[in-house]
Design an enzyme around this catalytic site. Structure first.
Site, short mmCIF file in Angstrom:
data_model
loop_
_atom_site.label_atom_id
_atom_site.label_comp_id
_atom_site.label_asym_id
_atom_site.label_seq_id
_atom_site.Cartn_x
_atom_site.Cartn_y
_atom_site.Cartn_z
N HIS A 11 -24.40 22.46 6.55
CA HIS A 11 -23.71 21.89 5.37
C HIS A 11 -24.64 21.00 4.53
O HIS A 11 -25.65 20.35 5.08
CB HIS A 11 -22.59 21.16 5.80
N ARG A 23 -24.74 21.73 -2.56
CA ARG A 23 -25.47 20.61 -3.00
C ARG A 23 -24.49 19.63 -3.89
O ARG A 23 -23.62 20.13 -4.64
CB ARG A 23 -26.55 21.23 -3.92
#
Length: 392
Positions: free
Chosen positions: A234, A289
């Site tokens: 993640h 992101r």
């Protein structure tokens, strides 16, 4: 019998404390998919006993697992030597659709075997790497001169670090399907000729430590012509920086369990990793992101001034402030497109062209509007064209 002898020879190179650490890894788990050997089987075991237990439990995989454990305990030179010896002893059977290519160049005979095809995936795909030819390689080197990164003379291109976070402390954060990405990337890197250091389920601090340790592999990088660092987890944007989340991360309970991508550039720069000066350092990040310096005198160079963070290329699965999608059965779109393009085109395209093709494929892929992803190049400072020359 010959392979067993090779394993025993390798273990004889270990000191008592190192052998103890080797046995500890066998009993506590080499990797998530490798069943540990019961502690009682190795209690007070000598080197021969250890080899016998491994052969009994792992059969034909005993050699491969020995190499992995040696790397786990930082015996990289010994691991590389054993791996080479084991490969020398492999018997090659010529059958339908398997070919042996023999090149004679400058009085040197070199036998190249096709890379083993990728295991069949859940979507029915089975990729194979298209190989470069010696003629193509010689032509490129002659045509481009100083505009191309010159490959090392050895067949091994170098070491690669593969970090994948799959299981997290908080189950909601688990990444089902990421194990497929890990398998795919390991296969691709090995098909390209890299020796893969694989790590799984790390905290942010542990990721930092592994990347730092990887940068210190002098023997692994000194004779290499390039390296890959692949991190899959993640991700988030924190204070306008790209962060990789560790397996202990929780937004309110443990928000500091992160690894900032910028640290990768610091660990592998010209000061901290002089063995990779003038060599491509390829960083692949599969996650959401949300000047010059003085180089230590011992680095063999005609001059001591080099750019601090040159020869990098960082390819990220998506642009900032955008999610990255993963299929629980087939893995991430980003990783699958990388494999598709590299397998088909790496034999003749340079790295930046390969990344352009991946970006184009993902931008034009059919599907729903919200999961059309656009990969992004970051902090790229390659000064020349980089050809992977798979198979050479």
């Amino acid at each position: 019998m010959e392979a067993t002898k090779r394993l025993l020879e390798a273990l004889k190179e270990l000191k008592k404390a190192e052998l103890k650490e080797f046995i500890w890894h066998l009993c506590n788990g080499v990797a998530a998919d490798i069943e540990p050997i019961p502690r009682g089987n190795l209690e007070e075991a000598d080197r021969q006993d250890v080899v016998d237990c491994m052969v009994e439990q792992y059969s034909d995989d005993a050699g491969k697992i020995t190499v992995q454990v040696l790397r786990n305990i930082k015996q990289n030179n010994l691991a590389n030597h054993l791996e080479s010896k084991l490969q020398e002893g492999v018997c090659v059977c010529v059958c339908v659709n398997i070919y042996i290519y023999i090149y004679i160049y400058r009085h040197e005979i070199k036998i190249l075997l096709p890379v083993e095809p990728q295991p069949i995936q859940s979507d029915g795909k089975r990729r194979s790497m298209t190989q470069s030819s010696q003629e193509f390689k010689r032509k490129k080197l002659q045509e481009m001169g100083d505009e191309i990164y010159i490959p090392a003379k050895s067949q091994r291109k170098g070491s690669a670090l593969l970090i994948t976070n799959i299981v997290f402390d908080y189950e909601v954060n688990n990444r089902p399907g990421a194990e497929i990405d890990e398998e795919n990337m390991e296969w691709l890197l090995r098909a390209l000729g890299y020796n893969v250091e694989k790590r799984r389920n790390l905290s942010g601090e542990a990721i930092d430590r592994e990347v730092r340790n990887f940068s210190k592999l002098l023997s692994g990088h000194r004779d290499a012509d390039s390296t890959f660092v692949v991190i899959m987890s993640h991700g988030a944007r924190i204070n306008n920086k790209d962060a990789i989340l560790g397996v202990h991360y929780h937004l309110s309970r443990n928000p500091n369990d992160v690894y900032f991508v910028d640290e990768t550039f610091s660990h592998l720069n010209s000061v901290n990793c002089p063995a990779l000066i003038d060599k491509p350092k390829v960083i692949l990040i599969n996650a959401c992101r949300g000047g010059g310096v003085e180089v230590p005198d011992q680095v063999p160079r005609p001059d001591t001034w080099v750019h601090w963070k040159t020869d990098f290329v960082c390819f990220m699965s998506t642009v900032p402030d955008t999610a990255s999608y993963r299929n629980t059965k087939t893995g991430s779109h980003f990783i699958n497109y990388i494999l598709d393009v590299f397998c088909e085109c790496a034999h003749e395209d340079d790295l930046m062209e390969l990344f352009r093709k991946v970006t184009n494929c993902m931008a034009t892929r059919p599907g729903r509007t919200f999961d059309k992803l656009l990969p992004c190049l970051e902090r790229t400072s390659l000064t020349k064209k980089f050809y992977l020359f798979p198979g050479l």
